[in-house]
Design a protein around this motif. Sequence first.
Motif, PDB file in Angstrom:
ATOM      1  N   LEU A  26       0.827  -1.211   0.000  1.00  8.59           N
ATOM      2  CA  LEU A  26       0.000   0.000   0.000  1.00  8.59           C
ATOM      3  C   LEU A  26       0.863   1.264   0.000  1.00  8.59           C
ATOM      4  CD1 LEU A  26      -2.957   0.942   0.099  1.00  8.59           C
ATOM      5  CD2 LEU A  26      -2.776   0.976   2.576  1.00  8.59           C
ATOM      6  N   ARG A  27       1.886   1.284   0.829  1.00  4.29           N
ATOM      7  CA  ARG A  27       2.770   2.455   0.916  1.00  4.29           C
ATOM      8  C   ARG A  27       3.485   2.698  -0.418  1.00  4.29           C
ATOM      9  NH1 ARG A  27       5.248   4.964   5.330  1.00  4.29           N
ATOM     10  NH2 ARG A  27       4.503   3.294   6.669  1.00  4.29           N
ATOM     11  N   GLN A  33       1.991   6.779  -6.920  1.00  6.83           N
ATOM     12  CA  GLN A  33       0.868   7.588  -7.397  1.00  6.83           C
ATOM     13  C   GLN A  33       0.932   9.022  -6.863  1.00  6.83           C
ATOM     14  OE1 GLN A  33      -1.437   6.383  -9.600  1.00  6.83           O
ATOM     15  NE2 GLN A  33      -0.153   4.569  -9.619  1.00  6.83           N
ATOM     16  N   GLY A  34       1.898   9.292  -5.993  1.00  7.11           N
ATOM     17  CA  GLY A  34       2.020  10.628  -5.410  1.00  7.11           C
ATOM     18  C   GLY A  34       1.019  10.864  -4.287  1.00  7.11           C
ATOM     19  N   ILE A  35       0.626   9.778  -3.611  1.00  9.55           N
ATOM     20  CA  ILE A  35      -0.354   9.861  -2.517  1.00  9.55           C
ATOM     21  C   ILE A  35       0.328   9.386  -1.238  1.00  9.55           C
ATOM     22  CG2 ILE A  35      -2.597   9.049  -1.687  1.00  9.55           C
ATOM     23  CD1 ILE A  35      -3.252   8.410  -4.665  1.00  9.55           C
ATOM     24  N   THR A  36       0.124  10.119  -0.151  1.00  7.90           N
ATOM     25  CA  THR A  36       0.770   9.737   1.104  1.00  7.90           C
ATOM     26  C   THR A  36       0.188   8.428   1.630  1.00  7.90           C
ATOM     27  OG1 THR A  36      -0.797  10.898   2.525  1.00  7.90           O
ATOM     28  CG2 THR A  36       1.119  12.153   1.746  1.00  7.90           C
ATOM     29  N   TYR A  37       0.983   7.752   2.447  1.00  3.82           N
ATOM     30  CA  TYR A  37       0.568   6.476   3.040  1.00  3.82           C
ATOM     31  C   TYR A  37      -0.673   6.653   3.913  1.00  3.82           C
ATOM     32  CZ  TYR A  37       0.850   2.152   5.743  1.00  3.82           C
ATOM     33  OH  TYR A  37       0.558   0.963   6.345  1.00  3.82           O
ATOM     34  N   GLY A  38      -0.729   7.729   4.657  1.00  2.00           N
ATOM     35  CA  GLY A  38      -1.889   7.988   5.520  1.00  2.00           C
ATOM     36  C   GLY A  38      -3.182   8.097   4.727  1.00  2.00           C
ATOM     37  N   MET A  40      -3.706   6.800   1.721  1.00  2.16           N
ATOM     38  CA  MET A  40      -3.981   5.470   1.163  1.00  2.16           C
ATOM     39  C   MET A  40      -4.641   4.573   2.209  1.00  2.16           C
ATOM     40  SD  MET A  40      -3.183   5.250  -2.091  1.00  2.16           S
ATOM     41  CE  MET A  40      -2.995   3.504  -2.422  1.00  2.16           C
ATOM     42  N   LYS A  41      -4.122   4.608   3.443  1.00  2.00           N
ATOM     43  CA  LYS A  41      -4.707   3.788   4.512  1.00  2.00           C
ATOM     44  C   LYS A  41      -6.152   4.195   4.780  1.00  2.00           C
ATOM     45  CE  LYS A  41      -2.509   3.737   8.356  1.00  2.00           C
ATOM     46  NZ  LYS A  41      -1.658   3.732   9.544  1.00  2.00           N
ATOM     47  N   PHE A  47     -12.839   1.738   1.834  1.00  2.00           N
ATOM     48  CA  PHE A  47     -13.148   0.792   0.764  1.00  2.00           C
ATOM     49  C   PHE A  47     -13.535  -0.574   1.345  1.00  2.00           C
ATOM     50  CE2 PHE A  47     -11.998  -2.391  -2.414  1.00  2.00           C
ATOM     51  CZ  PHE A  47     -12.578  -1.883  -3.557  1.00  2.00           C
ATOM     52  N   LYS A  48     -12.779  -1.043   2.345  1.00  5.33           N
ATOM     53  CA  LYS A  48     -13.074  -2.341   2.969  1.00  5.33           C
ATOM     54  C   LYS A  48     -14.440  -2.352   3.628  1.00  5.33           C
ATOM     55  CE  LYS A  48      -9.503  -2.944   5.634  1.00  5.33           C
ATOM     56  NZ  LYS A  48      -8.494  -3.494   6.520  1.00  5.33           N
TER      57      LYS A  48
END
Length: 110
Positions: A26-27, A33-38, A40-41, A47-48
């Motif tokens: 995920l990270r 994609q230029g998106i921070t891990y936070g 994305m989480k 989504f889940k």
Amino acid sequence: MQKQDTKRKQQMYSIIRSWKKSKLGLREYGEKQGITYGVMKYWHRKFKVEFPESKKKVSKKEPSFIPVEVSTPISIAKVVSIKVHYPNGVFLQCPSDICKKELKNLITLL
């Protein structure tokens, strides 16, 4: 404002679906994609909740069993024991008359 939120949600869910198809973490995928891990989480958690049936099954290494061949016939008079050797050097040895439930408990503890 509602339209923008819906558009952002669709955009992020599309990214999460693409991540699930990739073999990246995920990270790492987020960084590409230029998106921070936070972020994305956060979107992955949302989504889940919305799509619980699409959970990604993550498995570093599938557990497997190897076939066992008995080289000599076992005599009933002999005391027989079961030995299980794990790749990390740990081994389990127990009498062959151990009940299945106890053996299963021992294996899951290791």
